[in-house]
Design an enzyme around this catalytic site. Sequence first.
Site: not given
Length: 660
Positions: A116, A200, A235, A291
């Site tokens: 990421k 973040e 999440h 994917r």
Amino acid sequence: MFDSVLIANRGEIACRIIRTARRMGLRSIAVFSEADRDAAHVALADQAVAIGPAPAAESYLAIERIIGAARASGATAVHPGYGFLSENAAFAEACAAAGLIFIGPPAAAIRAMGSKSAAKALMARAGVPLVPGYHGDDQDPVRLEAEAAVIGYPVLIKASAGGGGKGMRIVTAPADFAAFLALAKGEARAAFGDDHVLIEKYLTRPRHIEIQVFADRFGNVVSLFERDCSIQRRHQKIIEEAPAPLMSEAQRLTMGEAACAAARAIDYVGAGTVEFIAEGGEFHFMEMNTRLQVEHPVTEMITGLDLVEWQFRVAVGEALPLTQNEIERVGHAIEVRIYAEDPARDFAPSTGTLHHLRLPEPSRHVRIDSGVREGDAVSVHYDPMIAKLIAWDTDRDGAIRHLAQALAGFEIDGVRNNIGLLRRIVTEADFAVADLDTGFIARHEAALMAAAPQASAVVYAAAIDRWLRDLPVSGDPASPWNVRTAWRLNGEAFQDLMVEADGAACSVRVYPRSECAFGFDLEGHIHQANVTAVAPDRVRVMVGGEVVTVTVLRREDLIVVFAHGHRHAMRVIDPFAARGEAAAGGGRVVTTMPGRVMAIGVAPGDIVAAGDLLVTIEAMKVQFRMTAPGGGVVRQVLCSVGELVEDGAELVTIEAEERA
């Protein structure tokens, strides 16, 4: 086109891929661990190969075993599904080295988006807006905590590798950062073998919007429109829909172009999903999943396309079947994920045997993707998904109606599940008007976590009828005990019962009338019931003027009734039966889910305060902290690191400190 495909996965997605392979005339090869020997995907495939023990690390994540199975079976292609090895560049390279067609993107593209942090740096160079954060390589906890302070709380700790909500924690205060960082890193190591994280800014009312992209080897890249995946727990998405409601065509076009640009930047090939976080009129790149996604069926429902077939065709070098202008979008589709979990216990996974599983009938408006059958076990080793339910109609309101009706048709017994929660979500007023964000469940917690409705007179009638029919009788036809009528010498025949319904006890007086008719007094109200069997486990119940067909099951002393879309568990209590002593109270710390002990933070003799960490349990790759319910002295630690523990197992005993 290749002639055979090995599916390097299990469960629902393996079954999904096998069905497309069969439609295209391709031989399908399943792989299975020892825990999945009798699984649905094994039975559905044309051939199946054993690949090792139950733990995923020794089977579904073992590259050499998967490659060995492909060679042994004569497979010419490998489809990784999603999860497990689907975003593993080394696996894609191993397939190529073995002469196998890997049905996925090139290894270089997987690596480019597999981190990421690296992906965000790439997007920043491409001018795609990012959420403020730290994506660097320095993983010193002191540095990470300092970066969090600069960003400003609340912050989100997120595993750099992988997805599915694993290795993610929201931190609202500096005092919690160190503990949540340790949990996030632990989950990331367990799920992805990499504990690198990024930090973040946590947006307070964001929507999770993702774009389905497809690319071929000729440089063609298209968007198959967007999906709104905002409703999540831990999440992880549980409801997805396409198209995203309340999105303007201008924003749809802008996000679609940004997603295609991201795919072109890494020379992408195949199916992929570019995920954005959106708030107000702005959107920010989050990650790209290289994917097929769990929620791909909603895209298939609004486009009429088979994305697995597209994957097969692109993998052998064919061009995309359609150009961007030829792709049409019709109607609205919503998907819900049905899990074996307990929403009332922080969505703790629920394991056990599916003693009863009845799914709604598929139709033009309803699609069901499942990888389990009645009698299958939900294991602690894998994701606890039971099924995906997808509803479609020409507009969103119609899709919601079909979804609610289909949810009422589910019957699941043997494991706890989230059917009730999903039904409440799709009937919530804010859901109807698409007031959505990732905090939807937390914001509506009081309404969504409300207790299930109490058993109605119809439910009691169905349970009483089953109890009466199961009463033992004498084998002698002339015996006075060869009847179930509660006959009395003087007075009206009746039978007093103590009934426990959904955990609450009450007394019921039953007045048998005939083989299928009886009256009963429930809390002072007299009801007349007539019950007629329509199938081995289905009865038509008439109580007063109400006629309802319900499912009634008997499992040992438990009578389970499915009525009005709800499950009710009832038991006739023997007042003369011996009762065990109640379990000891607050000094016992027990598991709220089955799982593996990952860490123990105390030893006998330690003094603890309320909230202190005692044991960390991992279940379905998510880590849970077991904390002290109150202050005291640790007397016993009844578990060990690495041990598999059952739901309700005692882990630690704490004795309250005596005060002078």
